[in-house]
Design a protein around this motif. Structure first.
Motif, PDB file in Angstrom:
ATOM      1  N   SER A 130       0.820  -1.211   0.000  1.00  0.00           N
ATOM      2  CA  SER A 130       0.000   0.000   0.000  1.00  0.00           C
ATOM      3  C   SER A 130       0.855   1.262   0.000  1.00  0.00           C
ATOM      4  O   SER A 130       0.353   2.355  -0.279  1.00  0.00           O
ATOM      5  CB  SER A 130      -0.916   0.042   1.228  1.00  0.00           C
ATOM      6  N   GLN A 149       2.237   2.862   2.470  1.00  0.00           N
ATOM      7  CA  GLN A 149       2.287   3.679   3.673  1.00  0.00           C
ATOM      8  C   GLN A 149       3.443   3.242   4.548  1.00  0.00           C
ATOM      9  O   GLN A 149       3.599   2.061   4.843  1.00  0.00           O
ATOM     10  CB  GLN A 149       0.978   3.573   4.457  1.00  0.00           C
ATOM     11  N   MET A 150       4.264   4.169   4.961  1.00  0.00           N
ATOM     12  CA  MET A 150       5.396   3.898   5.842  1.00  0.00           C
ATOM     13  C   MET A 150       4.877   3.812   7.273  1.00  0.00           C
ATOM     14  O   MET A 150       4.312   4.769   7.793  1.00  0.00           O
ATOM     15  CB  MET A 150       6.430   5.015   5.741  1.00  0.00           C
ATOM     16  N   PHE A 189      12.637  -0.241   5.831  1.00  0.00           N
ATOM     17  CA  PHE A 189      13.605   0.839   5.678  1.00  0.00           C
ATOM     18  C   PHE A 189      14.192   1.209   7.030  1.00  0.00           C
ATOM     19  O   PHE A 189      13.469   1.414   8.009  1.00  0.00           O
ATOM     20  CB  PHE A 189      12.940   2.074   5.073  1.00  0.00           C
ATOM     21  N   PHE A 193      16.845   7.975   4.852  1.00  0.00           N
ATOM     22  CA  PHE A 193      16.501   6.569   4.686  1.00  0.00           C
ATOM     23  C   PHE A 193      17.588   5.785   3.948  1.00  0.00           C
ATOM     24  O   PHE A 193      18.304   6.327   3.109  1.00  0.00           O
ATOM     25  CB  PHE A 193      15.201   6.431   3.877  1.00  0.00           C
ATOM     26  N   GLY A 194      17.648   4.485   4.238  1.00  0.00           N
ATOM     27  CA  GLY A 194      18.419   3.558   3.420  1.00  0.00           C
ATOM     28  C   GLY A 194      17.605   3.165   2.195  1.00  0.00           C
ATOM     29  O   GLY A 194      16.498   3.665   1.975  1.00  0.00           O
ATOM     30  N   THR A 195      18.153   2.257   1.414  1.00  0.00           N
ATOM     31  CA  THR A 195      17.493   1.846   0.172  1.00  0.00           C
ATOM     32  C   THR A 195      16.479   0.734   0.375  1.00  0.00           C
ATOM     33  O   THR A 195      15.764   0.386  -0.556  1.00  0.00           O
ATOM     34  CB  THR A 195      18.524   1.373  -0.858  1.00  0.00           C
ATOM     35  N   ARG A 213      -4.606   9.161  -5.131  1.00  0.00           N
ATOM     36  CA  ARG A 213      -3.707   8.044  -4.868  1.00  0.00           C
ATOM     37  C   ARG A 213      -2.890   7.687  -6.099  1.00  0.00           C
ATOM     38  O   ARG A 213      -1.754   7.266  -5.984  1.00  0.00           O
ATOM     39  CB  ARG A 213      -4.494   6.815  -4.420  1.00  0.00           C
ATOM     40  N   TYR A 249       5.854  17.282   5.966  1.00  0.00           N
ATOM     41  CA  TYR A 249       6.942  16.947   5.049  1.00  0.00           C
ATOM     42  C   TYR A 249       6.372  16.383   3.741  1.00  0.00           C
ATOM     43  O   TYR A 249       5.354  15.698   3.742  1.00  0.00           O
ATOM     44  CB  TYR A 249       7.836  15.839   5.627  1.00  0.00           C
ATOM     45  N   TYR A 285       7.969  13.892   0.809  1.00  0.00           N
ATOM     46  CA  TYR A 285       9.080  13.056   0.386  1.00  0.00           C
ATOM     47  C   TYR A 285       8.802  12.507  -1.016  1.00  0.00           C
ATOM     48  O   TYR A 285       7.657  12.243  -1.376  1.00  0.00           O
ATOM     49  CB  TYR A 285       9.255  11.854   1.334  1.00  0.00           C
ATOM     50  N   GLN A 339       9.714   9.235  -3.417  1.00  0.00           N
ATOM     51  CA  GLN A 339      10.271   7.893  -3.381  1.00  0.00           C
ATOM     52  C   GLN A 339      10.248   7.303  -4.790  1.00  0.00           C
ATOM     53  O   GLN A 339       9.198   6.900  -5.287  1.00  0.00           O
ATOM     54  CB  GLN A 339       9.519   6.980  -2.420  1.00  0.00           C
ATOM     55  N   GLY A 353      14.941   4.602  -1.228  1.00  0.00           N
ATOM     56  CA  GLY A 353      14.278   5.105  -0.039  1.00  0.00           C
ATOM     57  C   GLY A 353      13.737   6.503  -0.285  1.00  0.00           C
ATOM     58  O   GLY A 353      14.153   7.182  -1.217  1.00  0.00           O
ATOM     59  N   PRO A 354      12.794   6.940   0.537  1.00  0.00           N
ATOM     60  CA  PRO A 354      12.235   8.288   0.363  1.00  0.00           C
ATOM     61  C   PRO A 354      13.292   9.371   0.572  1.00  0.00           C
ATOM     62  O   PRO A 354      14.186   9.221   1.414  1.00  0.00           O
ATOM     63  CB  PRO A 354      11.166   8.365   1.466  1.00  0.00           C
ATOM     64  N   VAL A 390       6.550   7.829  -6.096  1.00  0.00           N
ATOM     65  CA  VAL A 390       5.499   7.973  -5.088  1.00  0.00           C
ATOM     66  C   VAL A 390       5.828   9.207  -4.267  1.00  0.00           C
ATOM     67  O   VAL A 390       6.966   9.374  -3.819  1.00  0.00           O
ATOM     68  CB  VAL A 390       5.413   6.745  -4.171  1.00  0.00           C
ATOM     69  N   LEU A 408       5.166  11.019  -0.929  1.00  0.00           N
ATOM     70  CA  LEU A 408       4.695  10.722   0.415  1.00  0.00           C
ATOM     71  C   LEU A 408       4.601  12.004   1.231  1.00  0.00           C
ATOM     72  O   LEU A 408       5.561  12.771   1.306  1.00  0.00           O
ATOM     73  CB  LEU A 408       5.662   9.766   1.119  1.00  0.00           C
ATOM     74  N   TYR A 432       4.796  10.511  11.001  1.00  0.00           N
ATOM     75  CA  TYR A 432       3.730   9.642  10.505  1.00  0.00           C
ATOM     76  C   TYR A 432       3.512   9.926   9.020  1.00  0.00           C
ATOM     77  O   TYR A 432       3.408  11.087   8.614  1.00  0.00           O
ATOM     78  CB  TYR A 432       2.433   9.904  11.279  1.00  0.00           C
ATOM     79  N   PHE A 433       3.385   8.863   8.247  1.00  0.00           N
ATOM     80  CA  PHE A 433       3.279   8.982   6.804  1.00  0.00           C
ATOM     81  C   PHE A 433       1.877   8.655   6.301  1.00  0.00           C
ATOM     82  O   PHE A 433       1.164   7.836   6.879  1.00  0.00           O
ATOM     83  CB  PHE A 433       4.272   8.028   6.114  1.00  0.00           C
ATOM     84  N   GLY A 434       1.524   9.287   5.183  1.00  0.00           N
ATOM     85  CA  GLY A 434       0.326   8.922   4.454  1.00  0.00           C
ATOM     86  C   GLY A 434       0.604   7.752   3.527  1.00  0.00           C
ATOM     87  O   GLY A 434       1.722   7.221   3.499  1.00  0.00           O
ATOM     88  N   GLU A 435      -0.408   7.366   2.760  1.00  0.00           N
ATOM     89  CA  GLU A 435      -0.269   6.218   1.865  1.00  0.00           C
ATOM     90  C   GLU A 435       0.400   6.585   0.544  1.00  0.00           C
ATOM     91  O   GLU A 435       0.714   5.708  -0.242  1.00  0.00           O
ATOM     92  CB  GLU A 435      -1.630   5.588   1.594  1.00  0.00           C
ATOM     93  N   TRP A 472       0.858   8.059  -6.157  1.00  0.00           N
ATOM     94  CA  TRP A 472       1.705   7.444  -7.179  1.00  0.00           C
ATOM     95  C   TRP A 472       1.592   8.264  -8.456  1.00  0.00           C
ATOM     96  O   TRP A 472       0.509   8.436  -8.992  1.00  0.00           O
ATOM     97  CB  TRP A 472       1.233   6.022  -7.485  1.00  0.00           C
TER      98      TRP A 472
END
Lengths: 114, 115
Positions: free
Chosen positions: A42, A44-45, A91, A104-106, B9, B33, B35, B37, B42-43, B89, B91, B105-108, B111
């Motif tokens: 999905s 989401q982190m 991550f 972040f890492g990869t 989305r 924030y 980000y 990705q 990574g983001p 993506v 974020l 805290y992140f959203g979904e 894309w």
């Protein structure tokens, strides 16, 4: 500049087994924060676990625990009793003491097999 | 408590077109924030707001990307004109305050595919 390295692009584990994901980082700071985030399809982190560098005790959250080796700048994540729902990208992330930004890492793709 | 909300989305656009993404952070969170990705990475932070002010936009490609956070709540990220390499993506994330060690805290995510 801080960097985060995850050297395992993919890992797999059988359900109910234990798996360890590796993370190393580079920083000249003495106090900082480290995180593991889970990212399912999905996208989401989701925060899994958080470690403060000035605390010697390794953080634990239910089936998730870390092995924090400050001198080696290593921060591995151990998942015990793996479940199918643990399948995701993981991550590792770094946050400096004087900042609130994540680096972040990869990522490591974890597949849990039945 | 509702999480970070993002829309749309999914979006597919042609290169040189424009696109906008919207984000509503967790209620009461002062820091927001954006980000980016890219697949397999990574983001990476694009921009950070504290209330309605920009804290860090050093990684934002300002020739094509813009972002605003009016009234210190919702935020919009715009890309114009889009390039193929903007496929990613996007974020949105929020935290309670600007402080080291804060949980973010992140959203979904939104894309974007540029064709």
């Amino acid at each position: 500049a801080q960097t985060v390295t995850q050297s395992q692009p993919e890992m797999s584990v059988q359900e109910a087994e234990t798996v360890t994901l590796s993370c190393t980082y580079d920083t000249s700071e003495n106090n900082y924060y480290l995180f593991w985030y889970k990212q399912p399809p999905s996208r989401q982190m989701i925060l899994v676990i958080r470690q403060e560098a000035y605390k010697q005790q390794n953080a634990t959250e239910n089936r998730f625990s870390v092995n924090f080796q400050k001198a080696a700048k290593s921060f591995s994540l151990k998942i015990s009793d793996s479940q199918l729902g643990d399948t995701a990208m993981y991550f590792c992330a770094f946050m400096g003491r004087n900042t609130d930004k994540l680096i972040f890492g990869t990522g490591t793709r974890l597949q849990v097999f039945p | 408590e509702a999480g970070v909300a993002q829309s749309p989305r999914y979006k597919i656009i042609e290169k040189r077109q424009s696109v906008a993404f919207w984000c509503n952070p967790i209620s009461g969170h002062a820091t927001l924030y954006w980000y980016q990705q890219i697949l397999g990475q990574g983001p990476k932070l694009l921009i950070q707001f504290q209330n309605n002010g920009v804290v860090d936009d050093s990684q934002l490609p300002k020739d094509r990307f813009s972002a605003e956070r009016l009234k210190g709540v919702d935020s919009t990220l715009k890309i114009q004109p889009a390039k193929l390499e903007d496929s990613a993506v996007y974020l949105c994330a929020s935290s309670r305050r600007q402080s080291a060690g804060n949980t973010i805290y992140f959203g979904e995510g939104s894309w974007l595919t540029v064709v």
